[in-house]
Write an enzyme that holds these catalytic residues in place. Structure first.
Site, PDB file in Angstrom:
ATOM      1  N   LYS A 178       0.863  -1.183   0.000  1.00 56.35           N
ATOM      2  CA  LYS A 178       0.000   0.000   0.000  1.00 56.35           C
ATOM      3  C   LYS A 178       0.898   1.230   0.000  1.00 56.35           C
ATOM      4  O   LYS A 178       1.652   1.456   0.943  1.00 56.35           O
ATOM      5  CB  LYS A 178      -0.925   0.004   1.213  1.00 56.35           C
ATOM      6  N   LYS A 230      -2.073  -1.617  -3.705  1.00 58.66           N
ATOM      7  CA  LYS A 230      -2.952  -0.441  -3.691  1.00 58.66           C
ATOM      8  C   LYS A 230      -2.087   0.806  -3.791  1.00 58.66           C
ATOM      9  O   LYS A 230      -1.160   0.953  -2.988  1.00 58.66           O
ATOM     10  CB  LYS A 230      -3.772  -0.423  -2.394  1.00 58.66           C
TER      11      LYS A 230
END
Length: 306
Positions: A178, A230
């Site tokens: 992320k 992400k």
């Protein structure tokens, strides 16, 4: 006949926001078509998702009040835990009910963890809170938790807590890679974030690809059932690297800024909206994502069926 890549509705997960204390959906201005749901409108959206054959839902809670430790995320009567129980009772047999396992929506400072007196995120105290939050979500009936805070060791701590409480059947979708991305902006409006500043001290540097692979491998070692990258569209190379490195399913999150850019360009007549949606999701799957979290999930399922 010879198309190499085809996205199926069952590969799509729809993120949904549920807000405490409202009686009707509240539009998110920076994400056209996305709303903060009431508990009742959330169930309507869940039924629609199930009828379309989506693979799952990812639930985010927005409390009426916040505090320094994010206690609302641990409270069994907190909005997210109540929403999990609501949705599982309604559509739990039809799709996978997932929940965000992070404190940022529940803290008055907006960070993903508990802070030290001088304002730094305390990794180990945060892990203890994540373990409690995982148990609260498991007791509420969730199928899969999504630890998204990027704390070191979060997957191992969550897995150990779940197993010790005999919740071995609750899966973990690990937010492994992320990145500290500029494309999260609209999401902060969607969850009514209190954050001032950024999360660069615990999210990953956008310049780093190998680090994302290392983090995914660590999460698999600690017990992750699925690992995620992400954002998605700006990190297609990372998705491919992670897919090549692990044997578990790989997910990717088509984030709020990516969604908002397409919607804004389409609204101005600069691109053809529906083909752009399908092309974006196809590119994420082509890069190696088995599962795609996207705000277009319900609409995309109709487009793919068409």
């Amino acid at each position: 006949m010879v198309a190499e890549t085809a996205v199926r509705p069952g590969q799509l997960v729809l993120p949904l926001f549920v807000r405490e204390g409202i009686s009707a959906p509240v539009p998110v201005s920076s994400m056209p078509g996305v709303v903060q749901h009431s508990r009742s409108s959330l169930l309507k959206a869940a039924h629609e998702a199930a009828s379309l054959g989506l693979g799952g839902l990812m639930l985010f809670g927005i409390p009426e009040s916040k505090d320094a430790t994010g206690s609302g995320g641990i409270d069994p009567a907190g909005i997210l835990n109540l929403a999990i129980t609501d949705v599982v009772a309604e559509v739990g047999d039809a799709l996978t009910v997932m929940s965000d396992l992070c404190l940022d929506e529940f803290t008055d400072h907006g960070h993903c963890g508990v802070l030290t007196p001088d304002g730094r995120v305390d990794n180990d105290r945060t892990l203890a809170a994540y373990a409690q939050m995982a148990l609260a979500q498991a007791e509420s009936g969730v199928d899969m938790v999504g630890p998204s805070g990027m704390m070191d060791g979060q997957v191992g701590v969550v897995r150990a807590a779940l197993d010790a409480a005999e919740h071995q059947d609750v899966g973990i979708l690990a937010y492994s890679a992320k990145y500290a991305s500029a494309f999260f902006g609209p999401f902060r409006e969607a969850v009514s974030s209190s954050l001032i500043g950024d999360r660069r001290t615990y999210q990953q540097d956008p310049a780093n690809a190998l680090e994302g692979v290392r983090e995914a491998l660590l999460d698999v070692e600690q017990g992750a059932d699925v690992v995620m990258v992400k954002p998605a569209l700006g990190y297609l190379d990372v998705i491919r690297r992670v897919r090549d490195a692990v044997t578990v399913p790989v997910a990717a999150y088509n984030v709020s800024g990516e969604y908002a850019m397409v919607e804004a360009a389409a609204a101005n007549g600069w691109i053809d909206r529906e083909p752009a949606i399908v092309e974006a999701l196809t590119s994420i799957h082509r890069a190696g994502a088995d599962v795609i979290l996207t705000y277009w999930a319900a609409e995309a399922a109709r487009l793919l069926d068409r």
